[in-house]
Design an enzyme around this catalytic site. Structure first.
Site, PDB file in Angstrom:
ATOM      1  N   GLU A  20      97.588  62.015  55.317  1.00 17.15           N
ATOM      2  CA  GLU A  20      96.877  61.030  54.342  1.00 17.15           C
ATOM      3  C   GLU A  20      96.910  61.189  53.163  1.00 17.15           C
ATOM      4  OE1 GLU A  20      96.519  58.122  56.220  1.00 17.15           O
ATOM      5  OE2 GLU A  20      96.005  59.095  58.184  1.00 17.15           O
ATOM      6  N   GLY A  21      97.266  60.002  52.573  1.00 17.41           N
ATOM      7  CA  GLY A  21      97.336  60.061  51.091  1.00 17.41           C
ATOM      8  C   GLY A  21      95.851  60.117  50.260  1.00 17.41           C
ATOM      9  N   HIS A 264     101.497  48.507  38.633  1.00 16.40           N
ATOM     10  CA  HIS A 264     101.310  49.780  39.448  1.00 16.40           C
ATOM     11  C   HIS A 264     102.985  49.472  40.263  1.00 16.40           C
ATOM     12  CE1 HIS A 264     100.979  52.288  43.081  1.00 16.40           C
ATOM     13  NE2 HIS A 264     101.364  53.087  42.345  1.00 16.40           N
TER      14      HIS A 264
END
Ligand SMILES: C[C@@H]1O[C@H](OP(=O)(O)OP(=O)(O)OC[C@H]2O[C@@H](n3cnc4c(=O)[nH]c(N)nc43)[C@H](O)[C@@H]2O)[C@@H](O)[C@H](O)[C@@H]1O
Length: 410
Positions: A20-21, A264
């Site tokens: 998981e980031g 982003h």
């Protein structure tokens, strides 16, 4: 924080799948924090004084593989204001837990998993059972009967007992089993915490918790210096002044943001994993130039995980482009997580923001802007791909909720 229950001190620990980031992990924290809130309020917990133990950062192996940079055993205070977080539920760092308990030991370790048979009935039902482990869990029992495993890199840590728990449901589902139901253990760790869902995704509790996750002072300061030096942006003029205590914050008027737009631009794995939605660098430049005209600004801030070459190309097409490049000292002090947060802070203060579809990195920026009272049309945007494969659907507007749990979407 509400008055301290008179009861027993009990500790809830958790961890996530190593894959998981960073920004999904921040979301899992919120699920667990809301569980702790429910535990503290529940009658079945008989006033037990539940405390959330923050899992040290590190080993976000795939993303944070910077060479020569020590990135384990990172306390939450590096990235967040732990005192602010404690205003939602009591939280402590793992090292403080060891000190309080007197030993690096966890009474019960629950390894969360799905149901091997899937959704057998075909309809959603909330359930939770102790089951055989589906996959080989990453824990082993040593010769003394101690459960050994990663434990954030703290080698001396062990658990006394281990079980696999199949779960399908929200974090509230854990209240009964943790209180009187299945255990009276002083400390319980839930590994694979991402298998627990939000009780009220987007409700008041979600936002209260989210608002409590104020960034660490040093990161805010560095971002503010950058804004002031390169982007002519400061909180007073931008109408983004935040009170000392997040609980005192209200939206009385719209934020304006600094005289720049921001985007982003997620690249790397998204170039193939989200191929149909990722715009080319040329397309990014084209869309942002148009938006700069529309918003009458000549500066655009870019946060990106793109390569040097990609950013060079973008800069050549967008002369008004700025990026935050940490100095060596900043990099080793703030680590990849801190640098990511600085990028997010700068993006969140822009007059207008465009994110990347389905990136949790972009979601966290959108939330930050909701908290700071930006008008929605300046926040929930993304740059569409130049390919015909993109339906160009814009991000869902996850509006901030200030009062009672209510409907959240438009
Ligand atoms: C599809 C999924 O997407 C998920 O990514 P997604 O949600 O964007 O967001 P994260 O899970 O946070 O992962 C992105 C990581 O890449 C870096 N990163 C991405 N964009 C930027 C940026 O603009 N600035 C800086 N400084 N760093 C950036 C950052 O280290 C962050 O931890 C992945 O974590 C999952 O593994 C999976 O691939």
């Amino acid at each position: 924080e509400d008055a301290k229950p008179a009861g027993n001190k009990r500790y809830l620990l958790y961890d996530c799948n190593p894959g998981e980031g960073f920004n999904l992990r921040r979301d899992v924290y919120m699920r667990v924090a809301n569980l702790v809130k429910s535990l503290r309020e529940s009658k079945s917990c008989k006033g037990d004084d539940w405390v959330l133990v923050l899992p040290p950062w590190g080993r976000i192996s795939y993303h944070w593989k910077e060479h020569g940079m020590e990135q384990s055993l990172i306390p939450w205070s590096m990235f967040f204001n732990v005192k602010s977080m404690s205003g939602f539920v009591p939280v402590i760092e793992y090292e403080d837990y060891i000190e309080e308990v007197g030993e690096a030991v966890i009474d019960e370790l629950w390894y969360l998993q799905n149901y091997a048979e899937g959704w057998s009935s075909g309809t959603w039902e909330e359930k939770m059972h102790e089951r055989d482990c589906i996959e080989n869990p990453v824990y082993e029992t040593d010769s003394e009967g101690k459960i050994r495993g990663w434990f954030w890199g703290y080698e001396e840590t062990y658990a006394k007992t281990f079980k696999c728990v199949s779960v399908q449901g929200m974090s509230k589902l854990f209240v009964k089993p943790l209180c009187g139901g299945n255990t009276t253990a002083k400390s319980v760790m839930l590994d694979r915490g991402e298998n627990m869902l939000h009780d009220m995704f987007g409700g008041k509790r979600y936002w209260d918790c989210r608002r409590s996750m104020v960034f660490a002072d040093a990161l805010i300061k560095t971002a503010d210096q950058f804004r002031s030096k390169y982007l002519d942006s400061d909180d007073v003029r931008d109408k983004t002044v935040m009170p000392e205590n997040w609980k005192d914050h209200k939206c009385t008027e719209d934020a304006i943001g600094g005289p720049y737009i921001a985007a982003h631009v997620r690249r790397k794995d998204f170039l193939y994993a989200r191929k149909e939605f990722v715009p080319s660098i040329k397309q990014v430049a084209k869309v942002l130039s148009e938006k700069m005209k529309e918003y009458k600004v000549d500066k655009v801030f870019i946060a990106s995980d793109g390569t040097k070459e990609e950013m060079k190309e973008l800069k050549s097409l967008l002369p008004g482009m700025f990026m935050y490049k940490p100095t060596k000292t900043e990099k080793s002090e703030f680590k990849m997580g801190g640098v990511a947060i600085i990028d997010q802070i700068i993006c969140s203060h822009a007059r207008f923001f465009m994110g990347t579809k389905e990136s949790t990195f972009s979601f966290r920026i959108q939330e930050e802007r909701e908290i700071m009272c930006f008008p929605k049309h300046t926040t929930f945007n993304r740059i569409c791909s130049d390919e015909g494969s993109d339906d160009c659907e814009q991000p869902a507007k996850w509006k901030i909720v200030w009062k009672s749990d209510s409907e959240i979407w438009d």
